[in-house]
Write an enzyme that holds these catalytic residues in place. Structure first.
Site, mmCIF file in Angstrom:
data_model
loop_
_atom_site.group_PDB
_atom_site.id
_atom_site.type_symbol
_atom_site.label_atom_id
_atom_site.label_comp_id
_atom_site.label_asym_id
_atom_site.label_seq_id
_atom_site.Cartn_x
_atom_site.Cartn_y
_atom_site.Cartn_z
ATOM 1 N N GLN A 33 -10.200 -3.384 -4.245
ATOM 2 C CA GLN A 33 -11.372 -2.591 -4.526
ATOM 3 C C GLN A 33 -12.061 -3.028 -5.449
ATOM 4 O O GLN A 33 -13.688 -3.274 -5.313
ATOM 5 C CB GLN A 33 -11.057 -1.352 -3.817
ATOM 6 N N ASP B 155 -16.842 8.341 -3.844
ATOM 7 C CA ASP B 155 -15.507 7.678 -2.833
ATOM 8 C C ASP B 155 -15.453 9.777 -2.462
ATOM 9 O O ASP B 155 -16.252 11.138 -2.376
ATOM 10 C CB ASP B 155 -14.395 7.091 -3.531
ATOM 11 N N ARG C 78 0.566 -1.353 0.235
ATOM 12 C CA ARG C 78 -0.258 -0.297 0.238
ATOM 13 C C ARG C 78 0.892 0.862 -0.025
ATOM 14 O O ARG C 78 1.514 1.743 0.868
ATOM 15 C CB ARG C 78 -0.604 0.112 0.668
ATOM 16 N N HIS D 128 -6.772 0.387 -8.280
ATOM 17 C CA HIS D 128 -6.662 0.049 -6.398
ATOM 18 C C HIS D 128 -7.559 -1.315 -6.693
ATOM 19 O O HIS D 128 -8.606 -1.380 -6.561
ATOM 20 C CB HIS D 128 -7.777 0.564 -5.122
ATOM 21 N N CYS E 70 -16.227 3.140 -0.602
ATOM 22 C CA CYS E 70 -15.154 2.091 -0.221
ATOM 23 C C CYS E 70 -14.855 2.906 0.432
ATOM 24 O O CYS E 70 -14.153 1.870 1.200
ATOM 25 C CB CYS E 70 -13.920 2.060 -1.547
ATOM 26 N N ARG F 230 -14.639 -6.827 1.004
ATOM 27 C CA ARG F 230 -12.830 -6.986 0.935
ATOM 28 C C ARG F 230 -11.981 -8.226 1.779
ATOM 29 O O ARG F 230 -11.591 -8.891 1.403
ATOM 30 C CB ARG F 230 -12.111 -5.845 1.597
#
Length: 347
Positions: free
Chosen positions: A165, A258, A135, A162, A300, A328
Protein backbone atom coordinates in the site's frame (compact mmCIF):
# COMPACT_ATOMS: atom_id res chain seq x y z
CA UNK A 1 -0.33 -2.26 16.94
CA UNK A 2 1.92 -4.83 18.56
CA UNK A 3 1.96 -4.92 22.32
CA UNK A 4 4.01 -8.00 23.18
CA UNK A 5 7.62 -7.68 24.28
CA UNK A 6 8.78 -10.28 21.78
CA UNK A 7 7.29 -8.40 18.83
CA UNK A 8 8.72 -5.11 20.07
CA UNK A 9 12.16 -6.71 20.03
CA UNK A 10 11.54 -7.89 16.46
CA UNK A 11 10.61 -4.35 15.39
CA UNK A 12 13.71 -2.90 16.98
CA UNK A 13 15.77 -5.40 15.01
CA UNK A 14 14.13 -4.22 11.79
CA UNK A 15 14.92 -0.60 12.54
CA UNK A 16 18.48 -1.07 13.74
CA UNK A 17 19.66 -3.69 11.28
CA UNK A 18 17.46 -2.91 8.24
CA UNK A 19 17.35 -6.64 7.69
CA UNK A 20 15.21 -8.41 5.14
CA UNK A 21 14.99 -11.85 6.71
CA UNK A 22 16.45 -14.03 9.39
CA UNK A 23 20.21 -14.50 9.28
CA UNK A 24 19.74 -18.26 9.40
CA UNK A 25 21.18 -19.88 6.29
CA UNK A 26 19.29 -22.14 3.93
CA UNK A 27 21.06 -25.42 3.50
CA UNK A 28 21.04 -25.56 -0.29
CA UNK A 29 20.79 -21.96 -1.54
CA UNK A 30 21.32 -18.33 -0.66
CA UNK A 31 18.69 -16.81 1.59
CA UNK A 32 16.10 -14.90 -0.49
CA UNK A 33 15.37 -11.25 0.07
CA UNK A 34 11.92 -10.55 1.49
CA UNK A 35 9.70 -7.46 1.50
CA UNK A 36 8.62 -6.91 5.10
CA UNK A 37 8.27 -3.12 5.48
CA UNK A 38 9.38 0.24 4.14
CA UNK A 39 12.05 0.43 6.83
CA UNK A 40 14.19 -2.06 4.92
CA UNK A 41 14.26 -0.24 1.59
CA UNK A 42 16.81 2.44 0.82
CA UNK A 43 15.57 5.73 -0.59
CA UNK A 44 16.83 4.74 -4.03
CA UNK A 45 15.26 1.28 -3.83
CA UNK A 46 11.86 2.72 -2.97
CA UNK A 47 12.19 5.22 -5.80
CA UNK A 48 13.08 2.40 -8.18
CA UNK A 49 10.04 0.33 -7.21
CA UNK A 50 7.75 3.34 -7.68
CA UNK A 51 9.30 4.10 -11.07
CA UNK A 52 8.94 0.48 -12.20
CA UNK A 53 5.30 0.51 -11.10
CA UNK A 54 4.76 3.65 -13.19
CA UNK A 55 6.47 2.00 -16.15
CA UNK A 56 4.26 -1.08 -16.00
CA UNK A 57 1.18 1.11 -15.66
CA UNK A 58 2.13 2.98 -18.82
CA UNK A 59 2.75 -0.29 -20.67
CA UNK A 60 -0.55 -1.83 -19.65
CA UNK A 61 -2.61 1.27 -20.32
CA UNK A 62 -1.02 1.69 -23.75
CA UNK A 63 -2.07 -1.84 -24.67
CA UNK A 64 1.50 -3.09 -25.01
CA UNK A 65 1.82 -6.86 -24.75
CA UNK A 66 4.24 -8.22 -22.16
CA UNK A 67 6.19 -10.75 -24.19
CA UNK A 68 8.92 -11.53 -21.66
CA UNK A 69 6.75 -13.44 -19.13
CA UNK A 70 9.68 -14.07 -16.74
CA UNK A 71 7.55 -16.15 -14.34
CA UNK A 72 6.25 -18.47 -17.02
CA UNK A 73 5.91 -22.00 -15.65
CA UNK A 74 6.18 -20.79 -12.04
CA UNK A 75 3.59 -20.60 -9.29
CA UNK A 76 3.03 -17.55 -7.11
CA UNK A 77 1.29 -18.54 -3.89
CA UNK A 78 -1.02 -16.26 -1.90
CA UNK A 79 -1.45 -17.26 1.74
CA UNK A 80 -4.30 -15.08 3.00
CA UNK A 81 -5.55 -15.36 6.56
CA UNK A 82 -7.63 -12.21 6.05
CA UNK A 83 -10.21 -11.44 3.38
CA UNK A 84 -9.22 -8.95 0.71
CA UNK A 85 -10.35 -7.26 -2.49
CA UNK A 86 -7.53 -5.05 -3.77
CA UNK A 87 -4.66 -7.15 -2.42
CA UNK A 88 -5.99 -10.39 -3.87
CA UNK A 89 -6.89 -8.99 -7.28
CA UNK A 90 -3.63 -7.05 -7.63
CA UNK A 91 -1.44 -9.93 -6.46
CA UNK A 92 -3.07 -12.47 -8.77
CA UNK A 93 -3.06 -9.94 -11.60
CA UNK A 94 0.63 -9.19 -11.11
CA UNK A 95 1.52 -12.88 -11.18
CA UNK A 96 -0.49 -13.42 -14.37
CA UNK A 97 1.03 -10.34 -16.05
CA UNK A 98 4.53 -11.69 -15.45
CA UNK A 99 3.55 -15.11 -16.79
CA UNK A 100 3.16 -16.88 -13.47
CA UNK A 101 0.28 -18.96 -12.15
CA UNK A 102 -1.27 -17.45 -9.02
CA UNK A 103 -2.48 -19.92 -6.38
CA UNK A 104 -4.81 -18.50 -3.74
CA UNK A 105 -4.64 -20.29 -0.39
CA UNK A 106 -7.24 -18.94 2.01
CA UNK A 107 -7.43 -19.86 5.68
CA UNK A 108 -10.02 -22.55 4.91
CA UNK A 109 -8.08 -24.03 2.00
CA UNK A 110 -4.99 -25.40 3.73
CA UNK A 111 -4.00 -27.10 6.97
CA UNK A 112 -2.31 -24.02 8.45
CA UNK A 113 -3.52 -23.41 11.96
CA UNK A 114 -5.53 -26.62 12.04
CA UNK A 115 -3.20 -29.57 11.68
CA UNK A 116 0.03 -27.88 10.59
CA UNK A 117 2.34 -25.23 11.98
CA UNK A 118 3.40 -22.04 10.23
CA UNK A 119 6.95 -23.45 10.10
CA UNK A 120 5.88 -26.62 8.30
CA UNK A 121 3.48 -24.82 5.98
CA UNK A 122 6.10 -22.28 4.95
CA UNK A 123 8.75 -24.93 4.30
CA UNK A 124 6.41 -26.98 2.12
CA UNK A 125 4.79 -24.19 0.11
CA UNK A 126 8.08 -22.40 -0.52
CA UNK A 127 9.58 -25.64 -1.83
CA UNK A 128 6.96 -25.76 -4.60
CA UNK A 129 6.45 -22.11 -5.54
CA UNK A 130 8.46 -19.09 -6.68
CA UNK A 131 7.23 -16.69 -4.00
CA UNK A 132 4.62 -16.16 -1.30
CA UNK A 133 2.31 -13.18 -0.85
CA UNK A 134 1.42 -13.41 2.85
CA UNK A 135 -1.59 -11.57 4.26
CA UNK A 136 -1.57 -12.49 7.92
CA UNK A 137 -2.58 -11.28 11.36
CA UNK A 138 0.62 -10.84 13.33
CA UNK A 139 3.90 -9.26 12.31
CA UNK A 140 5.62 -12.17 14.06
CA UNK A 141 3.99 -14.50 11.51
CA UNK A 142 5.70 -12.61 8.67
CA UNK A 143 9.00 -12.81 10.52
CA UNK A 144 8.64 -16.55 11.06
CA UNK A 145 7.79 -17.13 7.40
CA UNK A 146 10.85 -15.14 6.34
CA UNK A 147 12.98 -17.29 8.60
CA UNK A 148 11.92 -20.58 7.06
CA UNK A 149 10.99 -19.77 3.46
CA UNK A 150 13.29 -20.69 0.60
CA UNK A 151 11.59 -18.11 -1.67
CA UNK A 152 10.77 -14.41 -1.26
CA UNK A 153 8.02 -13.53 1.20
CA UNK A 154 6.03 -10.44 0.22
CA UNK A 155 4.18 -8.91 3.13
CA UNK A 156 0.70 -8.34 1.75
CA UNK A 157 -0.43 -6.96 5.13
CA UNK A 158 0.15 -7.76 8.77
CA UNK A 159 -0.97 -5.92 11.88
CA UNK A 160 2.08 -3.65 11.82
CA UNK A 161 3.06 -3.01 8.18
CA UNK A 162 1.50 -2.75 4.71
CA UNK A 163 4.36 -2.12 2.27
CA UNK A 164 2.43 -2.75 -0.95
CA UNK A 165 0.00 0.00 0.00
CA UNK A 166 2.84 2.40 0.78
CA UNK A 167 4.48 1.88 -2.63
CA UNK A 168 1.06 2.36 -4.23
CA UNK A 169 0.47 5.59 -2.36
CA UNK A 170 3.81 7.13 -3.28
CA UNK A 171 3.13 6.28 -6.93
CA UNK A 172 -0.31 7.89 -6.69
CA UNK A 173 1.06 11.05 -5.08
CA UNK A 174 3.88 11.31 -7.60
CA UNK A 175 1.50 11.02 -10.53
CA UNK A 176 -0.81 13.66 -9.10
CA UNK A 177 1.81 16.32 -8.40
CA UNK A 178 3.78 16.69 -11.62
CA UNK A 179 5.82 13.49 -11.31
CA UNK A 180 7.50 14.61 -8.11
CA UNK A 181 7.08 14.18 -4.37
CA UNK A 182 9.73 16.57 -3.09
CA UNK A 183 8.52 19.37 -0.87
CA UNK A 184 4.96 18.10 -0.47
CA UNK A 185 3.17 17.71 2.84
CA UNK A 186 1.02 14.70 3.77
CA UNK A 187 -1.55 14.85 6.56
CA UNK A 188 -2.87 11.66 8.13
CA UNK A 189 -6.13 12.00 10.06
CA UNK A 190 -7.05 8.78 11.81
CA UNK A 191 -5.83 5.71 13.64
CA UNK A 192 -2.35 4.43 14.45
CA UNK A 193 -2.16 1.34 12.25
CA UNK A 194 -0.19 -0.68 9.71
CA UNK A 195 -1.02 1.65 6.81
CA UNK A 196 0.38 4.84 8.36
CA UNK A 197 3.35 2.94 9.83
CA UNK A 198 4.61 2.17 6.33
CA UNK A 199 3.22 5.24 4.56
CA UNK A 200 4.95 7.54 7.04
CA UNK A 201 8.32 5.89 6.38
CA UNK A 202 7.79 5.84 2.60
CA UNK A 203 6.70 9.48 2.51
CA UNK A 204 9.65 10.69 4.57
CA UNK A 205 12.02 8.74 2.30
CA UNK A 206 10.35 10.34 -0.72
CA UNK A 207 10.93 13.91 0.45
CA UNK A 208 7.40 14.42 1.81
CA UNK A 209 6.80 16.12 5.16
CA UNK A 210 4.36 14.17 7.35
CA UNK A 211 1.88 15.48 9.91
CA UNK A 212 -0.23 12.95 11.79
CA UNK A 213 -3.37 13.62 13.84
CA UNK A 214 -4.58 10.80 16.08
CA UNK A 215 -6.99 10.81 19.03
CA UNK A 216 -5.51 11.40 22.47
CA UNK A 217 -4.21 8.22 24.03
CA UNK A 218 -3.10 6.55 20.80
CA UNK A 219 0.64 6.14 20.38
CA UNK A 220 2.99 4.72 17.78
CA UNK A 221 5.22 1.74 18.49
CA UNK A 222 8.42 3.32 19.77
CA UNK A 223 10.64 1.37 17.37
CA UNK A 224 8.65 2.60 14.37
CA UNK A 225 8.61 6.16 15.63
CA UNK A 226 12.36 6.18 16.23
CA UNK A 227 12.94 4.79 12.75
CA UNK A 228 10.74 7.49 11.23
CA UNK A 229 12.56 10.23 13.13
CA UNK A 230 15.93 8.89 11.99
CA UNK A 231 14.81 8.87 8.35
CA UNK A 232 13.35 12.35 8.71
CA UNK A 233 16.64 13.70 10.00
CA UNK A 234 18.65 11.93 7.29
CA UNK A 235 16.42 13.07 4.44
CA UNK A 236 15.66 16.62 5.54
CA UNK A 237 11.94 16.00 5.98
CA UNK A 238 9.71 16.79 8.96
CA UNK A 239 7.50 14.57 11.10
CA UNK A 240 4.88 15.96 13.45
CA UNK A 241 2.31 14.12 15.58
CA UNK A 242 -0.67 15.92 17.10
CA UNK A 243 -4.17 15.29 18.41
CA UNK A 244 -5.63 18.15 16.37
CA UNK A 245 -6.77 17.35 12.78
CA UNK A 246 -6.81 21.05 11.84
CA UNK A 247 -3.18 21.42 12.88
CA UNK A 248 -2.18 18.40 10.82
CA UNK A 249 -4.09 19.58 7.74
CA UNK A 250 -2.53 23.05 7.70
CA UNK A 251 -0.64 23.41 4.42
CA UNK A 252 -1.17 19.76 3.44
CA UNK A 253 -1.12 18.76 -0.22
CA UNK A 254 -2.27 15.21 0.49
CA UNK A 255 -4.89 14.29 3.09
CA UNK A 256 -5.17 10.61 3.99
CA UNK A 257 -7.22 8.45 6.28
CA UNK A 258 -8.10 4.79 6.69
CA UNK A 259 -10.61 2.66 8.54
CA UNK A 260 -10.93 3.26 12.26
CA UNK A 261 -12.17 -0.27 12.84
CA UNK A 262 -9.78 -2.88 11.48
CA UNK A 263 -10.72 -6.49 10.79
CA UNK A 264 -11.16 -8.24 14.10
CA UNK A 265 -12.14 -5.04 15.93
CA UNK A 266 -15.84 -5.07 15.01
CA UNK A 267 -16.84 -5.53 18.65
CA UNK A 268 -15.12 -2.23 19.47
CA UNK A 269 -17.17 -0.19 16.99
CA UNK A 270 -19.10 1.93 19.52
CA UNK A 271 -15.96 2.67 21.52
CA UNK A 272 -13.99 3.55 18.37
CA UNK A 273 -16.67 5.90 17.05
CA UNK A 274 -16.66 7.79 20.34
CA UNK A 275 -12.85 7.90 20.40
CA UNK A 276 -12.72 9.36 16.87
CA UNK A 277 -15.37 12.05 17.30
CA UNK A 278 -14.30 15.12 15.31
CA UNK A 279 -12.01 13.14 13.01
CA UNK A 280 -14.34 12.71 10.02
CA UNK A 281 -12.72 14.46 7.05
CA UNK A 282 -15.05 17.04 5.55
CA UNK A 283 -14.56 20.02 3.26
CA UNK A 284 -15.29 22.25 6.24
CA UNK A 285 -12.42 20.63 8.17
CA UNK A 286 -10.10 21.00 5.20
CA UNK A 287 -11.06 24.67 4.80
CA UNK A 288 -10.69 25.45 8.50
CA UNK A 289 -7.37 23.65 8.60
CA UNK A 290 -6.13 25.71 5.64
CA UNK A 291 -4.89 22.87 3.45
CA UNK A 292 -2.88 23.75 0.37
CA UNK A 293 -4.96 24.96 -2.58
CA UNK A 294 -4.03 21.88 -4.61
CA UNK A 295 -4.99 19.35 -1.91
CA UNK A 296 -5.92 15.79 -2.81
CA UNK A 297 -7.60 13.07 -0.76
CA UNK A 298 -6.54 9.42 -0.47
CA UNK A 299 -7.95 6.32 1.26
CA UNK A 300 -6.74 2.75 0.75
CA UNK A 301 -10.29 1.32 1.04
CA UNK A 302 -12.64 -0.10 2.11
CA UNK A 303 -14.12 3.16 3.34
CA UNK A 304 -16.84 3.91 5.86
CA UNK A 305 -18.84 7.19 5.84
CA UNK A 306 -17.82 8.11 9.40
CA UNK A 307 -14.17 8.39 8.26
CA UNK A 308 -14.72 10.79 5.36
CA UNK A 309 -17.78 12.62 4.05
CA UNK A 310 -19.12 11.79 0.59
CA UNK A 311 -18.38 15.36 -0.54
CA UNK A 312 -14.67 14.62 -0.19
CA UNK A 313 -14.57 10.93 -1.03
CA UNK A 314 -16.48 11.28 -4.32
CA UNK A 315 -15.04 14.63 -5.40
CA UNK A 316 -13.70 13.76 -8.85
CA UNK A 317 -11.22 16.63 -8.86
CA UNK A 318 -9.85 16.05 -5.36
CA UNK A 319 -10.24 12.37 -4.54
CA UNK A 320 -7.62 9.90 -5.78
CA UNK A 321 -9.11 6.82 -4.16
CA UNK A 322 -9.98 4.86 -7.29
CA UNK A 323 -6.73 5.67 -9.08
CA UNK A 324 -5.00 4.67 -5.85
CA UNK A 325 -6.88 1.38 -5.86
CA UNK A 326 -5.90 0.63 -9.45
CA UNK A 327 -2.27 1.43 -8.68
CA UNK A 328 -2.16 -1.54 -6.32
CA UNK A 329 -1.77 -3.73 -9.43
CA UNK A 330 1.29 -1.87 -10.71
CA UNK A 331 2.91 -1.82 -7.28
CA UNK A 332 2.46 -5.59 -7.02
CA UNK A 333 3.99 -6.09 -10.47
CA UNK A 334 7.01 -3.96 -9.54
CA UNK A 335 7.51 -5.88 -6.29
CA UNK A 336 7.23 -9.31 -7.94
CA UNK A 337 9.65 -8.19 -10.62
CA UNK A 338 12.11 -6.77 -8.11
CA UNK A 339 12.07 -9.43 -5.43
CA UNK A 340 11.31 -12.58 -7.44
CA UNK A 341 12.42 -12.04 -11.05
CA UNK A 342 15.45 -9.92 -10.13
CA UNK A 343 16.08 -11.74 -6.85
CA UNK A 344 15.94 -8.64 -4.68
CA UNK A 345 18.31 -6.54 -6.78
CA UNK A 346 16.27 -3.36 -7.05
CA UNK A 347 18.93 -1.03 -8.44
Amino acid sequence: MINSISNTVLLKSVVSKRFFSSSAKMSSQAKPRHLVSMLELSIKELESLVNRAAYHKQQIRSGAVNTTQPLSGKTVSLIFNKRSTRTRVSSEGAAAYLGGCPMFLGKDDIQLGVNESLHDTTKIISSMTSSIFARVNKHSDIQEMCKYSSVPIINALCDTFHPLQAITDILTIKESFGNTTKGLKLAWIGDVNNVINDLCIAALKSGIDVSIAVPSGLKFEEAILSGAKEISAENGTTLKITNDPLEAINGANVIVTDTWISMGQEDERAQKLKQFEGFQITKEMISKGKAAENWKFMHCLPRHPEEVHDEVFYDEERSLVFEEGENRLYAAIAVLEGFVVNKGKLL
